[in-house]
Write a protein that holds these residues in place. Structure first.
Motif, PDB file in Angstrom:
ATOM      1  N   LEU A 222     -29.132  66.980  -2.157  1.00  0.00           N
ATOM      2  CA  LEU A 222     -27.936  66.420  -2.807  1.00  0.00           C
ATOM      3  C   LEU A 222     -26.745  67.293  -2.423  1.00  0.00           C
ATOM      4  CD1 LEU A 222     -26.509  64.588  -4.963  1.00  0.00           C
ATOM      5  CD2 LEU A 222     -27.183  66.289  -6.665  1.00  0.00           C
ATOM      6  N   PHE A 223     -25.761  66.703  -1.754  1.00  0.00           N
ATOM      7  CA  PHE A 223     -24.572  67.449  -1.323  1.00  0.00           C
ATOM      8  C   PHE A 223     -23.450  67.213  -2.330  1.00  0.00           C
ATOM      9  CE2 PHE A 223     -26.895  66.230   2.537  1.00  0.00           C
ATOM     10  CZ  PHE A 223     -27.176  67.499   3.036  1.00  0.00           C
ATOM     11  N   TYR A 224     -22.912  68.294  -2.883  1.00  0.00           N
ATOM     12  CA  TYR A 224     -21.795  68.178  -3.816  1.00  0.00           C
ATOM     13  C   TYR A 224     -20.540  68.648  -3.088  1.00  0.00           C
ATOM     14  CZ  TYR A 224     -19.665  67.771  -8.405  1.00  0.00           C
ATOM     15  OH  TYR A 224     -18.909  67.348  -9.466  1.00  0.00           O
ATOM     16  N   LEU A 225     -19.572  67.752  -2.901  1.00  0.00           N
ATOM     17  CA  LEU A 225     -18.370  68.125  -2.151  1.00  0.00           C
ATOM     18  C   LEU A 225     -17.260  68.568  -3.115  1.00  0.00           C
ATOM     19  CD1 LEU A 225     -18.262  65.444   0.698  1.00  0.00           C
ATOM     20  CD2 LEU A 225     -19.821  67.357   0.341  1.00  0.00           C
TER      21      LEU A 225
ATOM     22  N   ASP B 165     -34.436  67.168  -3.780  1.00  0.00           N
ATOM     23  CA  ASP B 165     -35.239  68.388  -3.705  1.00  0.00           C
ATOM     24  C   ASP B 165     -34.443  69.618  -3.254  1.00  0.00           C
ATOM     25  OD1 ASP B 165     -34.978  67.494  -1.150  1.00  0.00           O
ATOM     26  OD2 ASP B 165     -37.122  67.314  -0.732  1.00  0.00           O
ATOM     27  N   ALA B 166     -33.109  69.508  -3.214  1.00  0.00           N
ATOM     28  CA  ALA B 166     -32.248  70.676  -2.983  1.00  0.00           C
ATOM     29  C   ALA B 166     -30.824  70.285  -3.368  1.00  0.00           C
ATOM     30  CB  ALA B 166     -32.276  71.092  -1.511  1.00  0.00           C
ATOM     31  N   VAL B 167     -30.037  71.301  -3.742  1.00  0.00           N
ATOM     32  CA  VAL B 167     -28.623  71.050  -4.044  1.00  0.00           C
ATOM     33  C   VAL B 167     -27.792  71.888  -3.081  1.00  0.00           C
ATOM     34  CG1 VAL B 167     -26.794  71.282  -5.790  1.00  0.00           C
ATOM     35  CG2 VAL B 167     -29.117  70.665  -6.499  1.00  0.00           C
ATOM     36  N   VAL B 168     -26.781  71.276  -2.488  1.00  0.00           N
ATOM     37  CA  VAL B 168     -25.882  72.013  -1.600  1.00  0.00           C
ATOM     38  C   VAL B 168     -24.471  71.863  -2.161  1.00  0.00           C
ATOM     39  CG1 VAL B 168     -25.012  72.273   0.740  1.00  0.00           C
ATOM     40  CG2 VAL B 168     -27.369  71.463   0.368  1.00  0.00           C
ATOM     41  N   LEU B 169     -23.894  73.000  -2.515  1.00  0.00           N
ATOM     42  CA  LEU B 169     -22.587  72.979  -3.169  1.00  0.00           C
ATOM     43  C   LEU B 169     -21.517  73.449  -2.179  1.00  0.00           C
ATOM     44  CD1 LEU B 169     -21.031  72.587  -5.724  1.00  0.00           C
ATOM     45  CD2 LEU B 169     -21.970  74.720  -6.608  1.00  0.00           C
ATOM     46  N   PHE B 170     -20.817  72.478  -1.580  1.00  0.00           N
ATOM     47  CA  PHE B 170     -19.693  72.831  -0.706  1.00  0.00           C
ATOM     48  C   PHE B 170     -18.515  73.227  -1.592  1.00  0.00           C
ATOM     49  CE2 PHE B 170     -22.155  70.432   2.332  1.00  0.00           C
ATOM     50  CZ  PHE B 170     -21.839  71.029   3.550  1.00  0.00           C
ATOM     51  N   GLY B 171     -17.882  74.346  -1.268  1.00  0.00           N
ATOM     52  CA  GLY B 171     -16.774  74.824  -2.111  1.00  0.00           C
ATOM     53  C   GLY B 171     -17.275  75.665  -3.264  1.00  0.00           C
TER      54      GLY B 171
ATOM     55  N   VAL C 209     -30.775  76.055  -4.299  1.00  0.00           N
ATOM     56  CA  VAL C 209     -29.354  75.700  -4.380  1.00  0.00           C
ATOM     57  C   VAL C 209     -28.615  76.486  -3.305  1.00  0.00           C
ATOM     58  CG1 VAL C 209     -27.282  75.738  -5.832  1.00  0.00           C
ATOM     59  CG2 VAL C 209     -29.521  75.318  -6.884  1.00  0.00           C
ATOM     60  N   PHE C 210     -27.912  75.795  -2.423  1.00  0.00           N
ATOM     61  CA  PHE C 210     -27.164  76.452  -1.354  1.00  0.00           C
ATOM     62  C   PHE C 210     -25.681  76.336  -1.642  1.00  0.00           C
ATOM     63  CE2 PHE C 210     -31.164  74.956   0.283  1.00  0.00           C
ATOM     64  CZ  PHE C 210     -31.653  76.073   0.946  1.00  0.00           C
ATOM     65  N   GLY C 211     -24.987  77.458  -1.547  1.00  0.00           N
ATOM     66  CA  GLY C 211     -23.536  77.434  -1.680  1.00  0.00           C
ATOM     67  C   GLY C 211     -22.931  77.522  -0.292  1.00  0.00           C
ATOM     68  N   VAL C 212     -21.996  76.637   0.001  1.00  0.00           N
ATOM     69  CA  VAL C 212     -21.348  76.671   1.317  1.00  0.00           C
ATOM     70  C   VAL C 212     -19.846  76.864   1.118  1.00  0.00           C
ATOM     71  CG1 VAL C 212     -20.980  75.437   3.505  1.00  0.00           C
ATOM     72  CG2 VAL C 212     -23.078  75.018   2.187  1.00  0.00           C
ATOM     73  N   ALA C 213     -19.257  77.748   1.903  1.00  0.00           N
ATOM     74  CA  ALA C 213     -17.795  77.958   1.886  1.00  0.00           C
ATOM     75  C   ALA C 213     -17.424  78.834   3.069  1.00  0.00           C
ATOM     76  CB  ALA C 213     -17.365  78.618   0.583  1.00  0.00           C
ATOM     77  N   ARG C 214     -16.115  78.909   3.344  1.00  0.00           N
ATOM     78  CA  ARG C 214     -15.672  79.753   4.462  1.00  0.00           C
ATOM     79  C   ARG C 214     -15.787  81.230   4.109  1.00  0.00           C
ATOM     80  NH1 ARG C 214      -9.701  77.505   4.987  1.00  0.00           N
ATOM     81  NH2 ARG C 214      -9.900  78.241   2.851  1.00  0.00           N
ATOM     82  N   SER C 215     -15.546  81.566   2.848  1.00  0.00           N
ATOM     83  CA  SER C 215     -15.565  82.984   2.452  1.00  0.00           C
ATOM     84  C   SER C 215     -16.890  83.633   2.832  1.00  0.00           C
ATOM     85  CB  SER C 215     -15.393  83.117   0.935  1.00  0.00           C
ATOM     86  OG  SER C 215     -14.219  82.490   0.536  1.00  0.00           O
ATOM     87  N   ALA C 216     -16.772  84.842   3.415  1.00  0.00           N
ATOM     88  CA  ALA C 216     -17.995  85.510   3.893  1.00  0.00           C
ATOM     89  C   ALA C 216     -18.631  86.272   2.739  1.00  0.00           C
ATOM     90  CB  ALA C 216     -17.638  86.456   5.047  1.00  0.00           C
ATOM     91  N   TRP C 217     -19.253  85.574   1.846  1.00  0.00           N
ATOM     92  CA  TRP C 217     -19.917  86.194   0.697  1.00  0.00           C
ATOM     93  C   TRP C 217     -21.366  86.478   1.048  1.00  0.00           C
ATOM     94  CZ3 TRP C 217     -18.669  83.165  -4.459  1.00  0.00           C
ATOM     95  CH2 TRP C 217     -17.295  83.234  -4.710  1.00  0.00           C
ATOM     96  N   ASP C 218     -21.861  87.639   0.589  1.00  0.00           N
ATOM     97  CA  ASP C 218     -23.308  87.851   0.721  1.00  0.00           C
ATOM     98  C   ASP C 218     -23.978  87.389  -0.576  1.00  0.00           C
ATOM     99  OD1 ASP C 218     -22.710  89.780  -1.099  1.00  0.00           O
ATOM    100  OD2 ASP C 218     -23.052  91.491   0.233  1.00  0.00           O
ATOM    101  N   HIS C 219     -25.303  87.533  -0.632  1.00  0.00           N
ATOM    102  CA  HIS C 219     -26.037  87.027  -1.793  1.00  0.00           C
ATOM    103  C   HIS C 219     -25.563  87.689  -3.089  1.00  0.00           C
ATOM    104  CE1 HIS C 219     -29.265  85.089  -3.939  1.00  0.00           C
ATOM    105  NE2 HIS C 219     -29.629  86.258  -4.454  1.00  0.00           N
TER     106      HIS C 219
END
Ligand code: NDP
Length: 447
Positions: A106-109, A6-12, A39-49
């Protein structure tokens, strides 16, 4: 496990794989009505929406001919950026908060191996791993021992049945279609053995080089990058006894380890000058080897494997050479399975040469799957869809990966001489290269 995630999390989300493959796949799934999730995007870069949406747009525009604006808007509206360090507990606290109302994320590494343990640890410590599924990308370690260590790390956080290891070749329609061709055709099934097959050649050739990823490539090389995973997967699909998933693993178990004596390593001219490549690097950009399979079906039949960069063509192709027939001057039949771009099948048949003599001439029967079957879904699209459903059958298992490392172990970091080759050729010219009768032409040259 049957309920859809019920959600996607995209690391990187800021990375190369996300831009080239994952974002276009999420867009296609949205367009087909298969992705109606946050859908959540995760990364170190400080990106806004806005930055995130701009990047997603660019990735989609590069991937498709015409953007379906409604689908793009729907995807963009569901995306959220979470910026933070992969080893920072606050990143996972923010993510937990964002996922508060989800039950099966669902975490996508899509991250480099260097941060893999941090992310798996972060998901475990925050409690998110307990209810989540995880997709992991190659490299699955860099040898058998590190692959096992990685498996332990993963098992410590995620249930094996909620862990999805991508070998994207398993998601390609043409690769999956090997089983349908073999087992669905009375024409092929009875001849699929040592009685009728002389040898099998598998080529994974790229006309391009490291495409700006030389630093990464230099630590892996052709064996780790494609032979250990994609090429061996194709060999297993060709060799297995039945279409059952267990038989694919069984085929891998019966493959003998590769030997340095029947393996050739090459490196294209100019590789060492690329940024990111170590001075005097001995990383192979080309490998050719002969695989032996100890089953009754395949005893004595060599499977010749080759893979490399900056070769004459881009082609992923299997050429099966049948044993010669006794008729007139008939040449051995060749069956070609094209598995990459321009996928399809070709069969060289002997027909009578016009005229009075009983001579034959080989003629190709060729089918282009794109023309015959229309657009097929991309591998990443199918695999993400499967993982959302919790379907494991198109993913590599821990055991598969272990077997693959066992098979390539003797040629990893050995003392294989590295032979130079010119770009745009078929690799190093070696006296007595395998296979004995030479490689069949592949790609356009083989049609
Ligand atoms: P990238 O090198 O593009 O890295 C992905 C993201 O991870 C970057 O955008 C960056 O995001 C972050 N990152 C990069 N280096 C570091 C570092 N040293 N420490 C912490 N964070 C870092 O990787 P790819 O997208 O190319 O690949 C992701 C995974 O997928 C890898 O495991 C790769 O092996 C695999 N893969 C990639 C393929 C491809 O074609 N690219 C093909 C098959 C597999 P930020 O700095 O914003 O956090």
């Amino acid at each position: 496990m049957d309920e859809r995630a019920d959600a996607v999390v995209l690391f990187g989300v800021t990375g190369d794989l996300a831009a080239k493959k994952l974002i276009p796949a999420l867009y296609e799934l949205t367009r087909r009505g298969r992705l109606d999730l946050p859908v959540f995007g995760v990364a170190r870069s400080a990106w806004d929406h806005e930055h995130l949406v701009r990047t997603v747009r660019k990735a989609v525009v590069e991937a498709v001919d015409v953007v379906d604006e409604a689908a793009f808007d729907a995807l963009a509206a569901r995306m959220t950026m979470i910026s933070g360090g992969y080893d920072d507990a606050r990143t996972y606290a923010r993510l937990s908060e964002a996922l508060e109302h989800t039950a099966r994320p669902l975490f996508y590494l899509a991250i480099p191996p260097a941060v893999f343990t941090d992310v798996v640890g972060g998901l475990k410590d925050s409690g998110l791993a307990r209810r989540g599924r995880v997709i992991v990308e190659k490299p699955f370690g860099h040898d058998l021992a590190s692959a096992q260590a990685l498996a332990v790390t993963l098992r410590g956080a995620f249930d094996p049945e909620r862990t999805f290891r991508i070998d994207h070749y398993l998601g390609k329609e043409a690769v999956e279609g090997i089983a349908a061709l073999r087992f669905g055709n009375r024409l092929l099934e009875p001849i699929w053995s040592r009685e009728h097959i002389d040898n099998v050649q598998i080529t994974l050739a790229e006309q391009f080089g490291t495409q700006g990823r030389a630093g990464f490539y230099d630590r892996s090389g052709a064996v780790r990058d494609v032979l250990q995973n994609h090429v061996l997967q194709v060999a297993a699909l060709l060799a297995m006894e039945s279409p059952a998933k267990a038989d694919e693993l069984h085929a891998l178990r019966r493959m003998r380890p590769l030997t340095p004596g029947s393996t050739v390593f090459g490196q294209y001219a100019g590789y060492r000058d690329e940024p990111g490549v170590a001075a005097g690097s001995t990383t192979e950009t080309f490998v050719a080897s002969t695989l032996r399979i100890d089953t009754r079906r395949w005893a004595g039949v060599p499977f010749h494997l080759r893979a490399g960069k900056h070769l004459a063509e881009t082609a992923t192709e299997v050429v099966v050479t049948l044993r010669p027939s006794a008729y007139a001057n008939a040449t051995p039949n060749l069956l070609r399975l094209r598995l990459g771009r321009n996928d399809g099948i070709g069969l060289m048949l002997n027909v009578k040469e016009p005229g009075r003599a009983s001579r034959t001439r080989p003629l190709p029967l060729d089918v282009d799957f794109g023309a015959a079957l229309g657009r097929r879904q991309e591998a990443y699209e199918r695999l993400i869809d499967d993982a959302l459903d919790g379907r494991q059958d198109r993913f590599a298992s821990e055991e598969t990966i272990r077997e693959e490392w066992r098979i390539v172990a003797p040629v990893l970091d050995g003392h294989q001489p590295i032979l130079p080759y010119e770009r745009g050729t078929w690799g190093p010219e070696t006296p007595g290269t395998l296979p004995a009768g030479g490689w069949h032409a592949v790609g356009a040259a083989g049609r």
